[in-house]
Design a protein around this motif. Structure first.
Motif, PDB file in Angstrom:
ATOM      1  N   GLN A  61      16.148 -10.884   3.844  1.00 34.64           N
ATOM      2  CA  GLN A  61      15.255 -11.918   4.378  1.00 34.64           C
ATOM      3  C   GLN A  61      13.885 -11.851   3.710  1.00 34.64           C
ATOM      4  O   GLN A  61      13.279 -12.882   3.424  1.00 34.64           O
ATOM      5  CB  GLN A  61      15.117 -11.768   5.892  1.00 34.64           C
ATOM      6  N   GLU A  64      14.283 -13.433   0.313  1.00 35.56           N
ATOM      7  CA  GLU A  64      14.408 -14.887   0.458  1.00 35.56           C
ATOM      8  C   GLU A  64      13.045 -15.517   0.764  1.00 35.56           C
ATOM      9  O   GLU A  64      12.649 -16.500   0.136  1.00 35.56           O
ATOM     10  CB  GLU A  64      15.396 -15.216   1.573  1.00 35.56           C
ATOM     11  N   SER A 123      10.589 -30.036  -0.114  1.00 40.48           N
ATOM     12  CA  SER A 123      11.648 -29.047  -0.271  1.00 40.48           C
ATOM     13  C   SER A 123      11.222 -27.696   0.297  1.00 40.48           C
ATOM     14  O   SER A 123      11.986 -27.028   1.004  1.00 40.48           O
ATOM     15  CB  SER A 123      12.014 -28.915  -1.751  1.00 40.48           C
ATOM     16  N   ASN A 124       9.987 -27.285   0.013  1.00 41.83           N
ATOM     17  CA  ASN A 124       9.486 -26.014   0.542  1.00 41.83           C
ATOM     18  C   ASN A 124       9.347 -26.047   2.059  1.00 41.83           C
ATOM     19  O   ASN A 124       9.635 -25.057   2.734  1.00 41.83           O
ATOM     20  CB  ASN A 124       8.154 -25.645  -0.115  1.00 41.83           C
ATOM     21  N   LEU A 126      11.218 -27.791   4.087  1.00 40.27           N
ATOM     22  CA  LEU A 126      12.593 -27.679   4.598  1.00 40.27           C
ATOM     23  C   LEU A 126      13.112 -26.243   4.497  1.00 40.27           C
ATOM     24  O   LEU A 126      13.751 -25.738   5.430  1.00 40.27           O
ATOM     25  CB  LEU A 126      13.522 -28.634   3.854  1.00 40.27           C
ATOM     26  N   LEU A 127      12.842 -25.587   3.382  1.00 42.31           N
ATOM     27  CA  LEU A 127      13.283 -24.201   3.217  1.00 42.31           C
ATOM     28  C   LEU A 127      12.622 -23.280   4.244  1.00 42.31           C
ATOM     29  O   LEU A 127      13.285 -22.417   4.836  1.00 42.31           O
ATOM     30  CB  LEU A 127      12.978 -23.707   1.801  1.00 42.31           C
ATOM     31  N   ASN A 129      11.346 -24.166   7.196  1.00 44.43           N
ATOM     32  CA  ASN A 129      11.864 -24.490   8.526  1.00 44.43           C
ATOM     33  C   ASN A 129      13.260 -23.912   8.735  1.00 44.43           C
ATOM     34  O   ASN A 129      13.567 -23.384   9.811  1.00 44.43           O
ATOM     35  CB  ASN A 129      11.867 -26.000   8.763  1.00 44.43           C
ATOM     36  N   THR A 130      14.101 -23.985   7.711  1.00 45.74           N
ATOM     37  CA  THR A 130      15.442 -23.408   7.799  1.00 45.74           C
ATOM     38  C   THR A 130      15.350 -21.893   7.966  1.00 45.74           C
ATOM     39  O   THR A 130      16.066 -21.297   8.776  1.00 45.74           O
ATOM     40  CB  THR A 130      16.259 -23.756   6.534  1.00 45.74           C
ATOM     41  N   PHE A 131      14.464 -21.270   7.217  1.00 44.83           N
ATOM     42  CA  PHE A 131      14.261 -19.815   7.339  1.00 44.83           C
ATOM     43  C   PHE A 131      13.820 -19.469   8.764  1.00 44.83           C
ATOM     44  O   PHE A 131      14.329 -18.533   9.375  1.00 44.83           O
ATOM     45  CB  PHE A 131      13.243 -19.352   6.299  1.00 44.83           C
ATOM     46  N   ASP A 133      14.331 -21.153  11.506  1.00 50.76           N
ATOM     47  CA  ASP A 133      15.469 -21.346  12.426  1.00 50.76           C
ATOM     48  C   ASP A 133      16.410 -20.161  12.409  1.00 50.76           C
ATOM     49  O   ASP A 133      16.924 -19.748  13.448  1.00 50.76           O
ATOM     50  CB  ASP A 133      16.239 -22.624  12.059  1.00 50.76           C
ATOM     51  N   ARG A 134      16.641 -19.597  11.240  1.00 55.86           N
ATOM     52  CA  ARG A 134      17.578 -18.473  11.130  1.00 55.86           C
ATOM     53  C   ARG A 134      17.033 -17.174  11.720  1.00 55.86           C
ATOM     54  O   ARG A 134      17.801 -16.340  12.184  1.00 55.86           O
ATOM     55  CB  ARG A 134      17.976 -18.259   9.678  1.00 55.86           C
TER      56      ARG A 134
END
Length: 136
Positions: A61, A64, A123-124, A126-127, A129-131, A133-134
């Motif tokens: 993580q 990432e 794009s950043n 979204l990345l 926000n996805t991170f 969420d996980r």
């Protein structure tokens, strides 16, 4: 290239986003869309800053997040350099803090450039926000 999360890298990205947001305050209409995207990125970076102290990230993580933050810094640095081309200090005007205020040159910024920055910033966002969420 970064191979892991660094608090310094993260804080630098937050600071650059904050600087850029302040530079868009008196921007012409053609810059409103990109200003909005920078605001979104700044907000999600603050969200990450709020959540990270409460999470224990794995090495994967951290790697990432480091890559995402590196991408954020790259696009923000490029945007800041581009802004330098389209803004100049006007010694005849004073900003809120008393220093010279930045004024926009009357040049037109190529719409393809604006769209490219907007796409990369989105794009950043979204990345990140996805991170978030996980890890939540």
């Amino acid at each position: 290239m970064s191979f892991g999360f660094s608090v310094g890298d993260f804080l630098l990205a937050v600071e650059i986003a904050k600087r850029i947001r302040s530079r868009f305050v008196d921007a012409p209409d053609q810059f409103r869309v990109i200003s909005y995207e920078v605001k979104n990125l700044s907000n999600v970076l603050r969200d990450v800053d709020d959540v990270l102290p409460q999470r224990d990230l794995s090495e994967q993580q951290k790697i990432e997040l480091g890559k995402i933050i590196e991408s954020c810094r790259e696009v923000l640095n490029e945007l800041e350099k581009t802004l330098d081309k389209y803004q100049e200090l006007d010694p005849g005007t004073k900003g809120k803090v008393g220093g010279s205020r930045r004024v926009w040159r009357r040049l037109r910024w190529d719409q393809k450039d604006i769209d490219g920055f907007r796409s990369r910033i989105t794009s950043n966002v979204l990345l990140l926000n996805t991170f978030l969420d996980r890890i939540s």
